[in-house]
Design an enzyme around this catalytic site. Structure first.
Site, PDB file in Angstrom:
ATOM      1  N   GLY A  12       0.623  -1.697  -0.711  1.00 42.71           N
ATOM      2  CA  GLY A  12      -0.635  -0.104   0.257  1.00 42.71           C
ATOM      3  C   GLY A  12       0.765   1.337   0.174  1.00 42.71           C
ATOM      4  N   THR A  13       2.404   1.009  -0.481  1.00 38.29           N
ATOM      5  CA  THR A  13       2.598   2.649  -0.872  1.00 38.29           C
ATOM      6  C   THR A  13       2.342   3.625  -1.519  1.00 38.29           C
ATOM      7  OG1 THR A  13       4.141   2.010  -2.065  1.00 38.29           O
ATOM      8  CG2 THR A  13       5.530   1.031   0.159  1.00 38.29           C
ATOM      9  N   ASN A  14       1.709   3.225  -2.826  1.00 33.81           N
ATOM     10  CA  ASN A  14       0.539   3.706  -3.570  1.00 33.81           C
ATOM     11  C   ASN A  14      -0.463   4.251  -2.664  1.00 33.81           C
ATOM     12  OD1 ASN A  14       1.812   4.303  -6.301  1.00 33.81           O
ATOM     13  ND2 ASN A  14       1.857   1.634  -6.244  1.00 33.81           N
ATOM     14  N   MET A  91      -4.048  -7.352  -6.483  1.00 33.27           N
ATOM     15  CA  MET A  91      -3.089  -8.613  -7.655  1.00 33.27           C
ATOM     16  C   MET A  91      -3.806  -9.351  -8.046  1.00 33.27           C
ATOM     17  SD  MET A  91      -0.254  -7.539  -7.420  1.00 33.27           S
ATOM     18  CE  MET A  91       0.663  -9.430  -7.417  1.00 33.27           C
ATOM     19  N   ILE A  93      -7.254 -10.955 -11.439  1.00 33.26           N
ATOM     20  CA  ILE A  93      -7.594 -10.765 -12.697  1.00 33.26           C
ATOM     21  C   ILE A  93      -9.044  -9.418 -12.939  1.00 33.26           C
ATOM     22  CG2 ILE A  93      -7.597 -10.969 -14.946  1.00 33.26           C
ATOM     23  CD1 ILE A  93      -4.937 -12.031 -14.765  1.00 33.26           C
ATOM     24  N   ASN A 108      -4.730   2.719 -13.565  1.00 30.54           N
ATOM     25  CA  ASN A 108      -3.922   1.394 -13.087  1.00 30.54           C
ATOM     26  C   ASN A 108      -2.881   1.638 -12.771  1.00 30.54           C
ATOM     27  OD1 ASN A 108      -3.211  -1.206 -11.806  1.00 30.54           O
ATOM     28  ND2 ASN A 108      -2.769  -1.449 -13.399  1.00 30.54           N
ATOM     29  N   HIS A 110       1.536   0.631 -13.454  1.00 25.33           N
ATOM     30  CA  HIS A 110       1.581  -0.222 -13.414  1.00 25.33           C
ATOM     31  C   HIS A 110       3.827  -0.125 -13.339  1.00 25.33           C
ATOM     32  CE1 HIS A 110       3.189  -3.897 -15.477  1.00 25.33           C
ATOM     33  NE2 HIS A 110       3.343  -3.537 -16.357  1.00 25.33           N
TER      34      HIS A 110
HETATM   35  C1  GRF Z   1       3.577  -1.639  -7.527  1.00 19.60           C
HETATM   36  O1  GRF Z   1       4.329  -1.606  -8.137  1.00 19.60           O
HETATM   37  C2  GRF Z   1       2.151  -0.797  -8.586  1.00 19.60           C
HETATM   38  O2  GRF Z   1       2.998  -0.241  -9.488  1.00 19.60           O
HETATM   39  C3  GRF Z   1       2.206  -2.681  -8.732  1.00 19.60           C
HETATM   40  O3  GRF Z   1       1.674  -3.054  -6.883  1.00 19.60           O
HETATM   41  C4  GRF Z   1       2.437  -2.043  -7.216  1.00 19.60           C
HETATM   42  C5  GRF Z   1       2.141  -2.076  -5.497  1.00 19.60           C
HETATM   43  O4  GRF Z   1       2.860  -1.604  -4.165  1.00 19.60           O
HETATM   44  N1  GRF Z   1       0.541  -1.906  -9.710  1.00 19.60           N
HETATM   45  P1  GRF Z   1       2.441  -0.996  -3.647  1.00 19.60           P
HETATM   46  O5  GRF Z   1       1.035  -2.081  -2.575  1.00 19.60           O
HETATM   47  O6  GRF Z   1       1.341   0.435  -3.414  1.00 19.60           O
HETATM   48  O7  GRF Z   1       3.136  -0.855  -2.183  1.00 19.60           O
END
Ligand code: GRF
Length: 209
Positions: A12-14, A91, A93, A108, A110
């Site tokens: 969940g860093t994003n 994760m 589909i 999304n 990527h």
């Molecule tokens: C990130 O690398 C994102 O690009 C990919 O999954 C990863 C998720 O990382 N889709 P986080 O859970 O947000 O740290």
């Protein structure tokens, strides 16, 4: 207020980047109204909890089938009246029905410069392993709208990151996150929230001044 729903499976860093950038006003007039994880132990859920954001875990195995699992997610986000769904390391589909339901309303992130190292089989560290194996000098990240084909929807923003000679998949993953992902995800949310982009007939994203 622009209402954001986030789907996660991992660290969940994003998600954290969106939270931080709402808090520091880089993303204005927006709130995360719900976080859904398919994994109970996703650290992303703790991040949501720590920030008083409503969150829930739906596990596929608790439902009769995938359709029912997805319907539970749709019901949750409908109730929250989301304007945008962000897949931030989700994760699973997702099916075409789910994608259709949120056409042009789901993005999304990527961790490569699409179309390189994208599509089936390219997830997590595999993306960075692919980049290192091919010997590319630049990789990066892409934010795109989600369409039926994996990683093939209209591209909103990309940012390049240099590959270093001594990079490992892990070090590259970390730098792509720090130097690209968190930043362009924030920019993409702002562009959509502020109606600064449109999708052309050819499925390209164009900027509106
Ligand atoms: C990130 O690398 C994102 O690009 C990919 O999954 C990863 C998720 O990382 N889709 P986080 O859970 O947000 O740290």
């Amino acid at each position: 207020m622009f209402r954001i729903g986030v789907l996660v499976s991992g660290g969940g860093t994003n998600l954290q980047a969106i939270i931080d950038n709402i808090n520091n006003n880089t993303i204005k007039d927006a709130e995360i109204v719900g976080v859904v994880s398919n994994k109970e132990d996703a650290y992303a859920l703790k991040r949501a909890e720590d920030n008083n954001i409503d969150n829930i875990c739906f596990k596929i195995k608790d439902f009769e089938n995938k359709k029912a699992f997805e319907q539970a997610i749709i019901n949750y986000f409908e109730e929250k009246q989301v304007d945008l769904i962000v897949l931030a390391g989700f994760m699973v589909i997702i099916s075409n029905d789910f994608i259709k339901h949120y056409e042009n309303k789901m993005i999304n992130i990527h961790p490569s410069l699409i179309p390189a190292f994208s599509g089936e089989g390219y997830y997590g560290l595999k993306v960075h392993e692919g980049a290192l194996k091919r010997g590319v000098k630049f990789t990066g990240a892409t934010v795109h709208f989600v369409t039926e084909e994996a990683d093939a929807g209209p591209i909103i923003i990309q940012k390049a990151v240099q590959v270093l000679d001594d990079d490992t998949p892990e070090s590259l993953q970390k730098r792509v996150m720090e130097e690209a992902e968190w930043e362009i995800l924030t920019e993409a949310i702002n562009l959509i929230k502020d109606s600064k982009i449109r999708i052309t007939k050819n499925n390209y994203v164009k900027f509106i001044n």
